[in-house]
Design a protein around this motif. Structure first.
Motif, PDB file in Angstrom:
ATOM      1  N   PRO A   1       0.796  -1.225  -0.081  1.00  0.00           N
ATOM      2  CA  PRO A   1       0.125   0.216   0.245  1.00  0.00           C
ATOM      3  C   PRO A   1       1.152   1.656   0.225  1.00  0.00           C
ATOM      4  O   PRO A   1       1.673   1.638   0.724  1.00  0.00           O
ATOM      5  CB  PRO A   1      -0.694  -0.233   1.089  1.00  0.00           C
ATOM      6  N   ARG A   2       0.025   2.098  -0.314  1.00  0.00           N
ATOM      7  CA  ARG A   2       0.994   3.570  -0.911  1.00  0.00           C
ATOM      8  C   ARG A   2       0.611   4.572   0.256  1.00  0.00           C
ATOM      9  O   ARG A   2      -0.436   4.760   1.272  1.00  0.00           O
ATOM     10  CB  ARG A   2       0.571   3.963  -2.405  1.00  0.00           C
ATOM     11  N   GLY A   3       1.188   5.635   0.401  1.00  0.00           N
ATOM     12  CA  GLY A   3       0.677   6.530   1.777  1.00  0.00           C
ATOM     13  C   GLY A   3       0.150   6.663   2.244  1.00  0.00           C
ATOM     14  O   GLY A   3      -1.184   6.428   3.579  1.00  0.00           O
ATOM     15  N   ARG A   4      -0.920   7.103   1.143  1.00  0.00           N
ATOM     16  CA  ARG A   4      -2.605   7.714   1.304  1.00  0.00           C
ATOM     17  C   ARG A   4      -3.171   6.462   2.231  1.00  0.00           C
ATOM     18  O   ARG A   4      -3.574   7.007   3.107  1.00  0.00           O
ATOM     19  CB  ARG A   4      -3.757   8.015   0.100  1.00  0.00           C
ATOM     20  N   THR A   5      -3.081   5.392   1.585  1.00  0.00           N
ATOM     21  CA  THR A   5      -4.299   3.818   1.614  1.00  0.00           C
ATOM     22  C   THR A   5      -4.031   3.776   3.702  1.00  0.00           C
ATOM     23  O   THR A   5      -4.708   3.934   4.549  1.00  0.00           O
ATOM     24  CB  THR A   5      -3.794   2.747   0.816  1.00  0.00           C
ATOM     25  N   VAL A   6      -2.556   3.974   3.352  1.00  0.00           N
ATOM     26  CA  VAL A   6      -1.473   3.358   4.807  1.00  0.00           C
ATOM     27  C   VAL A   6      -2.771   4.187   6.199  1.00  0.00           C
ATOM     28  O   VAL A   6      -3.390   3.892   7.065  1.00  0.00           O
ATOM     29  CB  VAL A   6      -0.716   3.309   5.222  1.00  0.00           C
ATOM     30  N   ARG A   7      -2.384   5.850   5.877  1.00  0.00           N
ATOM     31  CA  ARG A   7      -2.669   6.469   6.563  1.00  0.00           C
ATOM     32  C   ARG A   7      -4.680   6.053   6.634  1.00  0.00           C
ATOM     33  O   ARG A   7      -5.395   6.461   7.932  1.00  0.00           O
ATOM     34  CB  ARG A   7      -2.986   7.786   6.107  1.00  0.00           C
ATOM     35  N   PHE A   8      -5.085   6.322   5.720  1.00  0.00           N
ATOM     36  CA  PHE A   8      -6.641   5.744   5.491  1.00  0.00           C
ATOM     37  C   PHE A   8      -7.093   5.010   6.790  1.00  0.00           C
ATOM     38  O   PHE A   8      -7.880   5.288   7.338  1.00  0.00           O
ATOM     39  CB  PHE A   8      -7.265   5.986   3.848  1.00  0.00           C
ATOM     40  N   CYS A   9      -6.229   3.770   6.307  1.00  0.00           N
ATOM     41  CA  CYS A   9      -6.590   2.699   7.237  1.00  0.00           C
ATOM     42  C   CYS A   9      -6.080   3.051   8.683  1.00  0.00           C
ATOM     43  O   CYS A   9      -7.112   2.494   9.372  1.00  0.00           O
ATOM     44  CB  CYS A   9      -5.776   1.437   6.821  1.00  0.00           C
ATOM     45  N   GLU A  10      -4.979   3.693   8.975  1.00  0.00           N
ATOM     46  CA  GLU A  10      -5.906   4.112  10.308  1.00  0.00           C
ATOM     47  C   GLU A  10      -6.617   4.907  10.502  1.00  0.00           C
ATOM     48  O   GLU A  10      -6.732   4.841  12.115  1.00  0.00           O
ATOM     49  CB  GLU A  10      -4.047   5.525  10.896  1.00  0.00           C
ATOM     50  N   GLN A  11      -6.994   5.663   9.953  1.00  0.00           N
ATOM     51  CA  GLN A  11      -7.696   6.550  10.354  1.00  0.00           C
ATOM     52  C   GLN A  11      -9.299   5.814  10.739  1.00  0.00           C
ATOM     53  O   GLN A  11     -10.030   5.854  11.820  1.00  0.00           O
ATOM     54  CB  GLN A  11      -8.107   8.256   9.178  1.00  0.00           C
ATOM     55  N   LEU A  12      -9.265   5.072   9.686  1.00  0.00           N
ATOM     56  CA  LEU A  12     -10.351   3.586   9.569  1.00  0.00           C
ATOM     57  C   LEU A  12     -10.308   2.875  10.968  1.00  0.00           C
ATOM     58  O   LEU A  12     -10.633   3.417  11.940  1.00  0.00           O
ATOM     59  CB  LEU A  12     -10.540   3.208   8.122  1.00  0.00           C
ATOM     60  N   ALA A  13      -8.989   3.388  11.675  1.00  0.00           N
ATOM     61  CA  ALA A  13      -9.143   2.176  12.613  1.00  0.00           C
ATOM     62  C   ALA A  13      -9.716   3.151  13.885  1.00  0.00           C
ATOM     63  O   ALA A  13      -9.946   2.677  15.185  1.00  0.00           O
ATOM     64  CB  ALA A  13      -7.716   1.970  13.304  1.00  0.00           C
ATOM     65  N   THR A  14      -9.076   4.118  13.899  1.00  0.00           N
ATOM     66  CA  THR A  14      -9.628   5.291  15.039  1.00  0.00           C
ATOM     67  C   THR A  14     -10.735   5.454  15.136  1.00  0.00           C
ATOM     68  O   THR A  14     -11.801   5.118  16.388  1.00  0.00           O
ATOM     69  CB  THR A  14      -9.372   6.749  14.881  1.00  0.00           C
ATOM     70  N   VAL A  15     -11.907   5.395  14.024  1.00  0.00           N
ATOM     71  CA  VAL A  15     -13.724   5.893  13.475  1.00  0.00           C
ATOM     72  C   VAL A  15     -14.210   4.266  14.369  1.00  0.00           C
ATOM     73  O   VAL A  15     -14.920   4.074  15.337  1.00  0.00           O
ATOM     74  CB  VAL A  15     -13.500   5.583  12.414  1.00  0.00           C
ATOM     75  N   ILE A  16     -13.233   3.250  13.849  1.00  0.00           N
ATOM     76  CA  ILE A  16     -14.551   1.596  14.089  1.00  0.00           C
ATOM     77  C   ILE A  16     -13.708   1.281  15.395  1.00  0.00           C
ATOM     78  O   ILE A  16     -12.011   1.082  15.295  1.00  0.00           O
ATOM     79  CB  ILE A  16     -14.537   0.933  12.909  1.00  0.00           C
ATOM     80  N   PRO A  17     -14.467   1.048  16.492  1.00  0.00           N
ATOM     81  CA  PRO A  17     -13.622   0.856  17.728  1.00  0.00           C
ATOM     82  C   PRO A  17     -13.312  -0.728  17.972  1.00  0.00           C
ATOM     83  O   PRO A  17     -14.374  -1.955  17.025  1.00  0.00           O
ATOM     84  CB  PRO A  17     -15.164   0.884  19.075  1.00  0.00           C
ATOM     85  N   ASN A  18     -12.279  -1.122  18.813  1.00  0.00           N
ATOM     86  CA  ASN A  18     -11.643  -2.507  18.634  1.00  0.00           C
ATOM     87  C   ASN A  18     -11.795  -3.216  17.312  1.00  0.00           C
ATOM     88  O   ASN A  18     -11.779  -4.201  16.818  1.00  0.00           O
ATOM     89  CB  ASN A  18     -12.813  -3.774  19.180  1.00  0.00           C
ATOM     90  N   SER A  19     -10.140  -2.585  16.689  1.00  0.00           N
ATOM     91  CA  SER A  19     -10.557  -2.796  15.157  1.00  0.00           C
ATOM     92  C   SER A  19      -8.009  -2.580  15.314  1.00  0.00           C
ATOM     93  O   SER A  19      -7.882  -1.885  15.844  1.00  0.00           O
ATOM     94  CB  SER A  19     -10.719  -2.009  13.475  1.00  0.00           C
TER      95      SER A  19
END
Lengths: 294, 334
Positions: free
Chosen positions: B137-155
């Motif tokens: 994955p490129r940087g943008r996708t990685v950052r998006f994954c991280e942000q998604l993980a903060t949004v969804i609890p227990n991920s």
């Protein structure tokens, strides 16, 4: 043999060779029988009448050889030998076939053969792993979908929808006791009043007590807002549940302070609530003084 | 003079006194054109432009007059006036889908009590989500994954590292994960989402578009906190929409912490699912303010497959077939 030099001096150096590709730093040779891929005097298949290459076809490697005896017969010019699948055996076969050949060609043939086997191994490994499937995008369809998405976004009116949903949930009391807005308190208090019948007499008494203050306070408050009636009623209905509500409001005040840390301060009804909270405090003290005098 | 003027009016429009300047004499109230005259026949561009503007003005005036007349009629009738016509929208004109869910439908309720999400809705399982990407994955996708993980609890976010999904899935099941999200990336931007409910649940494949990371959102608030957000699912009407809605609901734990005042919204409009993450605050009992926090993206369902991810041998419940399903502009499936 001497025609090689002539050929080279013609093609390689001066005149145009159609297989030659020049770049800033190097010259490449596009001839399919070229051993190294560069355009050199020793690598040019046209300028060397004794030449050999290794090429692969469908995963099998062949050794191609060209000798000067067959130079007159283009169809039989390149002799092809199938090399064995075993790497070491194939190297020996190359050595066997190219015995007494110039060192350069032998060496380069073996190098090329090594490279080819390496990339064949890689191909086989990759085909076992997951392949990425490339799906072509159709421009018209992409454009259409983007446009439809934009329009759907406009039609969705997301902010309004979310706000409506949140207010619905507030009305249906899914949030319980966290939020204590006047209308809610009013409704709750109404229900409590209907439940308890004793409260009426108390309410009348307190009304009389309140009147003195309310006259002064009333003037003060009327200048501010028109929700007066609600608050008055709320005060009237404040009965035995006074203390609880006060506590709740205190808690709420504290909670609200902790909640709204850096954000916009409480506006409107919250601010206007505070003088009324003070009224309730005074209300509480009143009966005690009353009892004293009485 | 007057007669001469009217005669010229009767014939053509005022061509004479309009040598081509922009202003020209003021347009007369009622202009007569010969029936075969059209503005596009004038060869001179400036004059044609002017005539066209004049024509447009007239049209607008007529329209205004018509509106006024209608309004007057309406007022004149008063109570007896017919109700205002509702303008047609795409949502109004939507082709009725026979799989629309009726809230009281027993069959649907029974299905939902016995489908793969029943353990979640019966509070037997707690959602635990694994978020991963496609290879490299490129940087943008990685950052998006991280942000998604903060949004969804227990991920939890894990790197893909070239592993095959079919091998990941049994391991996830062994470690008690309930959902798997794979974000597919193409040309450095995320463009697809595969959501798979794990212990043999359905797998949905979406096309993801207009992904905005937190820093690209204007007027955003602070970071999303650890509180469990509420979930809003809007407009999932058909059976298919219902099951997709349940899939999304199964990502979040059941007990939202209202103290956190965060809400995650999945809003379906014309088959596009918009995801937003907000923080709300009730300013009064009738007004609420919302502030957008987390990442936002839109999804469009491509296929729904029974069972966990198996693209070759899986049994597909629904695939978006462009030739058949995109024929009508008023037909939606979710």
């Amino acid at each position: 043999m001497h025609s090689d030099d002539v050929v080279w001096s013609m093609l390689g150096n001066r005149q145009f060779c159609s297989y030659k590709m020049t770049t800033k730093t190097q010259n490449f040779c596009r001839n399919e029988y070229n051993l190294t891929g560069l355009c050199n005097r020793s690598s040019c298949p046209l300028a060397n009448s004794q030449y050999a290459t290794v090429r692969e076809e469908k995963g099998r490697c062949y050794l191609y050889m060209k000798t000067i005896e067959r130079a007159a017969f283009p169809r039989r010019l390149w002799e092809r030998v199938l090399l064995s699948k075993n790497y070491e055996k194939a190297l020996e076969e190359i050595d066997e076939n190219l015995i007494y050949w110039p060192r350069f060609i032998r060496h380069k043939c073996k190098q090329r053969f090594t490279k080819i086997t390496q990339y064949l191994i890689r191909i086989r490994k990759l085909t076992l792993k997951r392949q990425r499937k490339l799906v072509p995008l159709r421009r018209k369809i992409e454009r259409r979908e983007n446009r439809r998405e934009e329009k759907a976004l406009i039609a969705a009116q997301l902010d309004n929808a979310i706000e409506k949903e949140l207010l619905e949930r507030l009305k249906q009391d899914t949030y319980g006791d966290i939020y204590n807005f006047p209308i809610h308190a009013f409704d709750k208090a109404l229900q409590q009043q209907e439940a308890e019948s004793e409260s009426e007499s108390d309410a009348e008494r307190e009304e009389e007590d309140e009147d003195d203050e309310d006259v002064d306070k009333r003037e003060f408050v009327e200048a501010e807002d028109s929700e007066l009636s609600d608050f008055e009623d709320m005060d009237k209905l404040e009965t035995s549940s006074e203390e609880e509500q006060e506590e709740e409001e205190e808690v709420e005040k504290k909670a609200s302070h902790s909640k709204w840390k850096g954000k916009t301060p409480l506006k409107g009804p919250a601010r206007r609530k505070r003088p009324y909270i003070e009224i309730e405090y005074e209300e509480e003290t009143e009966p005690s003084t009353k009892t004293k005098t009485a | 003079d007057l007669t001469a003027g009217t005669a010229s009016l009767g014939g053509e429009e005022e061509h004479g006194p309009v040598p081509g300047d922009g202003a020209g004499p003021p347009a007369p109230e009622r202009v007569l054109f010969p029936p075969t005259f059209s503005v596009s026949e004038i060869k001179n561009k400036q004059r044609r432009h002017f005539m066209f503007l004049r024509w447009k003005q007239q049209q607008r005036k007529e329209k205004l007059a018509l509106k006024k007349k209608r309004r007057k009629e309406r007022e004149a009738l008063g109570d007896k006036a017919p109700p205002k016509a509702v303008p047609k929208t795409i949502e109004n004109q939507r082709v009725y889908d026979e799989t629309t869910v009726d809230p009281n439908d027993e069959e649907v309720a029974f299905d939902e009590a016995t489908d793969e999400f029943a353990p979640y809705f019966n509070r037997q399982t707690v959602p635990k989500i694994l978020i991963t990407t496609s290879d490299r994955p490129r940087g943008r996708t990685v950052r998006f994954c991280e942000q998604l993980a903060t949004v969804i609890p227990n991920s939890h976010v894990y790197y893909r590292r070239g592993l095959a999904l079919k091998r990941i899935i049994p391991q996830c099941i062994a470690r008690d994960f309930t959902d798997l999200i794979v974000i597919n990336e193409d040309r450095k931007i995320p463009n697809g989402l595969v959501l798979s409910h794990l212990p043999d649940g359905p797998t949905a494949h979406f096309r993801m578009s207009s992904v905005r990371l937190r820093k690209e959102i204007k007027r955003k608030g602070k970071e999303p906190t650890e509180h469990v957000p509420e979930v809003i699912l809007n407009n999932f009407t058909t059976r298919l929409g219902h099951s997709i809605g349940r899939m999304f609901a199964a990502l979040f734990p059941h007990n939202p912490q209202f103290i956190g005042r965060q809400v995650a919204t999945f809003h379906n409009q014309r088959d596009y699912i918009f995801f937003r993450f907000h923080r709300y605050i009730f300013k009064s009992e009738k007004k609420v303010g919302i502030q957008e926090l987390g990442p936002r993206f839109t999804l469009k369902l491509r296929s729904l497959q029974k069972g966990t991810f198996d693209s070759k041998f899986g049994e597909y419940e629904w695939i978006h077939k462009r030739r058949e399903m995109d024929r009508s502009r008023r037909k939606f499936h979710l």
